[in-house]
Design a protein around this motif. Structure first.
Motif, PDB file in Angstrom:
ATOM      1  N   GLY A   9     -12.197 -26.990  -8.414  1.00  0.00           N
ATOM      2  CA  GLY A   9     -12.834 -26.020  -7.548  1.00  0.00           C
ATOM      3  C   GLY A   9     -14.136 -26.498  -6.946  1.00  0.00           C
ATOM      4  O   GLY A   9     -14.635 -25.908  -5.974  1.00  0.00           O
ATOM      5  N   THR A  10     -14.687 -27.582  -7.482  1.00  0.00           N
ATOM      6  CA  THR A  10     -15.979 -28.091  -7.023  1.00  0.00           C
ATOM      7  C   THR A  10     -15.890 -29.515  -6.472  1.00  0.00           C
ATOM      8  O   THR A  10     -16.906 -30.115  -6.140  1.00  0.00           O
ATOM      9  N   ASP A  11     -14.679 -30.055  -6.373  1.00  0.00           N
ATOM     10  CA  ASP A  11     -14.434 -31.414  -5.869  1.00  0.00           C
ATOM     11  C   ASP A  11     -13.226 -31.326  -4.947  1.00  0.00           C
ATOM     12  O   ASP A  11     -12.084 -31.328  -5.399  1.00  0.00           O
ATOM     13  N   TRP A  12     -13.495 -31.234  -3.631  1.00  0.00           N
ATOM     14  CA  TRP A  12     -12.412 -30.937  -2.706  1.00  0.00           C
ATOM     15  C   TRP A  12     -12.763 -31.430  -1.306  1.00  0.00           C
ATOM     16  O   TRP A  12     -13.888 -31.845  -1.050  1.00  0.00           O
ATOM     17  N   GLY A  13     -11.781 -31.395  -0.430  1.00  0.00           N
ATOM     18  CA  GLY A  13     -12.010 -31.872   0.919  1.00  0.00           C
ATOM     19  C   GLY A  13     -11.116 -31.189   1.933  1.00  0.00           C
ATOM     20  O   GLY A  13     -10.142 -30.514   1.585  1.00  0.00           O
ATOM     21  N   VAL A  14     -11.447 -31.397   3.198  1.00  0.00           N
ATOM     22  CA  VAL A  14     -10.738 -30.778   4.314  1.00  0.00           C
ATOM     23  C   VAL A  14     -10.474 -31.839   5.373  1.00  0.00           C
ATOM     24  O   VAL A  14     -11.353 -32.647   5.683  1.00  0.00           O
ATOM     25  N   TRP A  15      -9.267 -31.841   5.913  1.00  0.00           N
ATOM     26  CA  TRP A  15      -8.946 -32.583   7.126  1.00  0.00           C
ATOM     27  C   TRP A  15      -8.644 -31.563   8.200  1.00  0.00           C
ATOM     28  O   TRP A  15      -7.824 -30.655   7.998  1.00  0.00           O
ATOM     29  N   ALA A  16      -9.321 -31.653   9.344  1.00  0.00           N
ATOM     30  CA  ALA A  16      -9.151 -30.659  10.403  1.00  0.00           C
ATOM     31  C   ALA A  16      -9.037 -31.337  11.750  1.00  0.00           C
ATOM     32  O   ALA A  16      -9.764 -32.288  12.043  1.00  0.00           O
ATOM     33  N   ASP A  17      -8.131 -30.833  12.573  1.00  0.00           N
ATOM     34  CA  ASP A  17      -7.938 -31.334  13.931  1.00  0.00           C
ATOM     35  C   ASP A  17      -7.916 -30.131  14.870  1.00  0.00           C
ATOM     36  O   ASP A  17      -6.856 -29.617  15.227  1.00  0.00           O
TER      37      ASP A  17
ATOM     38  N   ALA B 264      -7.049 -41.425  -3.155  1.00  0.00           N
ATOM     39  CA  ALA B 264      -5.874 -42.112  -3.672  1.00  0.00           C
ATOM     40  C   ALA B 264      -5.254 -41.373  -4.850  1.00  0.00           C
ATOM     41  O   ALA B 264      -4.033 -41.318  -4.995  1.00  0.00           O
ATOM     42  N   GLN B 265      -6.076 -40.798  -5.728  1.00  0.00           N
ATOM     43  CA  GLN B 265      -5.524 -40.048  -6.840  1.00  0.00           C
ATOM     44  C   GLN B 265      -4.889 -38.761  -6.327  1.00  0.00           C
ATOM     45  O   GLN B 265      -5.316 -38.216  -5.326  1.00  0.00           O
ATOM     46  N   ALA B 266      -3.836 -38.321  -7.020  1.00  0.00           N
ATOM     47  CA  ALA B 266      -3.140 -37.119  -6.565  1.00  0.00           C
ATOM     48  C   ALA B 266      -4.024 -35.901  -6.765  1.00  0.00           C
ATOM     49  O   ALA B 266      -4.556 -35.666  -7.849  1.00  0.00           O
ATOM     50  N   ALA B 267      -4.207 -35.136  -5.690  1.00  0.00           N
ATOM     51  CA  ALA B 267      -4.964 -33.893  -5.803  1.00  0.00           C
ATOM     52  C   ALA B 267      -4.165 -32.897  -6.633  1.00  0.00           C
ATOM     53  O   ALA B 267      -2.935 -32.896  -6.618  1.00  0.00           O
ATOM     54  N   VAL B 268      -4.868 -32.036  -7.346  1.00  0.00           N
ATOM     55  CA  VAL B 268      -4.171 -31.051  -8.169  1.00  0.00           C
ATOM     56  C   VAL B 268      -3.662 -29.892  -7.325  1.00  0.00           C
ATOM     57  O   VAL B 268      -2.810 -29.126  -7.769  1.00  0.00           O
TER      58      VAL B 268
ATOM     59  N   TRP C 104      -7.428 -30.025   0.300  1.00  0.00           N
ATOM     60  CA  TRP C 104      -6.955 -30.559  -0.968  1.00  0.00           C
ATOM     61  C   TRP C 104      -8.075 -30.437  -1.991  1.00  0.00           C
ATOM     62  O   TRP C 104      -9.252 -30.327  -1.630  1.00  0.00           O
ATOM     63  N   ALA C 105      -7.740 -30.430  -3.268  1.00  0.00           N
ATOM     64  CA  ALA C 105      -8.756 -30.261  -4.304  1.00  0.00           C
ATOM     65  C   ALA C 105      -8.371 -30.986  -5.582  1.00  0.00           C
ATOM     66  O   ALA C 105      -7.213 -30.943  -6.012  1.00  0.00           O
ATOM     67  N   ASN C 106      -9.350 -31.653  -6.174  1.00  0.00           N
ATOM     68  CA  ASN C 106      -9.232 -32.146  -7.543  1.00  0.00           C
ATOM     69  C   ASN C 106      -9.697 -31.097  -8.535  1.00  0.00           C
ATOM     70  O   ASN C 106      -9.301 -31.109  -9.698  1.00  0.00           O
TER      71      ASN C 106
END
Length: 239
Positions: free
Chosen positions: A73-81, A33-37, A69-71
């Motif tokens: 360099g050590t807190d990040w995620g991926v959406w993949a299809d 929910a928070q905006a990724a940097v 997306w990333a908050n």
């Protein structure tokens, strides 16, 4: 499994076709929910945050859409299809540069905390390279679906706080040493230096190589319908 390639480490600048990039942006809805940097759906999109380089890295043939997306360099995620076809499609990752010979390292450790999907085909892995890209050391901490390592089995070993099944192979560009954790883990600490010393000193498979990149991410073969991969925290430290 398709042969591994060094193409995922090259600093390429090509982007996804506009139609694919537009489709890929839908994945950003999976971000917190928070905006990724920072975020990107570009094929080779990358940035550096607090000492880590994040890389979307869609390198395999037949790939679909993917966004990172990333908050930090050590807190990040991926959406993949990516479609349910064989062959690795991507390796989104965070990289820490070490640039020290193995014999000069006093320590090299990493901790990870991830959430991964219960479907699809992928592994969560470290990808460790020497500076000349002659050797690739992969540490799989978990995997799911129809994926497997390159090369032939070399037995099992307990090193760095984990038990591994070891494989040794060559993809035509570099040698690959793969360590597959004997049971899946989503959180833990790996003492990487004893693994490197075992390869160098015990097995004699490589010399006193200078370790360049320690990457951590998700080697994705398929994720049809869109799946989320979440790195809650990651630390890589060497001295």
């Amino acid at each position: 499994m398709a042969p591994r390639t060094r193409s995922r480490t090259r600093a390429l600048t090509a982007l996804l076709p506009p139609a694919l990039a537009l489709t890929a942006t839908l994945g950003l809805a999976s971000a917190p929910a928070q905006a990724a940097v920072w975020n990107t759906c570009d094929q080779w999109g990358n940035t550096t945050l607090n000492g880590y380089t994040l890389y979307n890295n869609i390198w395999g043939s037949g790939a679909g859409s993917q966004c990172v997306w990333a908050n930090s360099g050590t807190d990040w995620g991926v959406w993949a299809d990516h479609p349910n076809t064989g062959g690795i499609k991507s390796y989104p990752n965070a990289k820490k540069v070490i640039n020290k010979p193995i014999a000069s390292l006093g320590s090299l450790r990493s901790s990870y905390d991830v959430t991964v999907p219960s479907s699809g085909a992928y592994n969560t892995s470290y990808d460790i390279w020497d500076t000349d890209h002659d050797y690739e050391i992969m540490l799989w901490v978990n995997h799911h679906g129809a994926v497997g390592p390159l090369g032939s089995p070399q037995g099992s070993v307990t090193l760095g706080g984990h038990s591994w099944n070891v494989y040794k192979g060559d993809n035509g560009a570099n040698e690959v040493f793969s360590f597959l954790r004997t049971s899946d883990s989503n959180t833990g600490t790996v003492d990487i230096l004893p693994i490197l010393k075992w390869i160098k000193d015990t097995k004699g498979w490589m010399g006193n190589e200078t370790i360049g990149d320690v990457q951590f991410g998700y080697e994705i073969t398929s994720s049809a319908g869109g799946l989320d991969f979440r790195t809650h925290s990651l630390t890589v430290s060497g001295s």
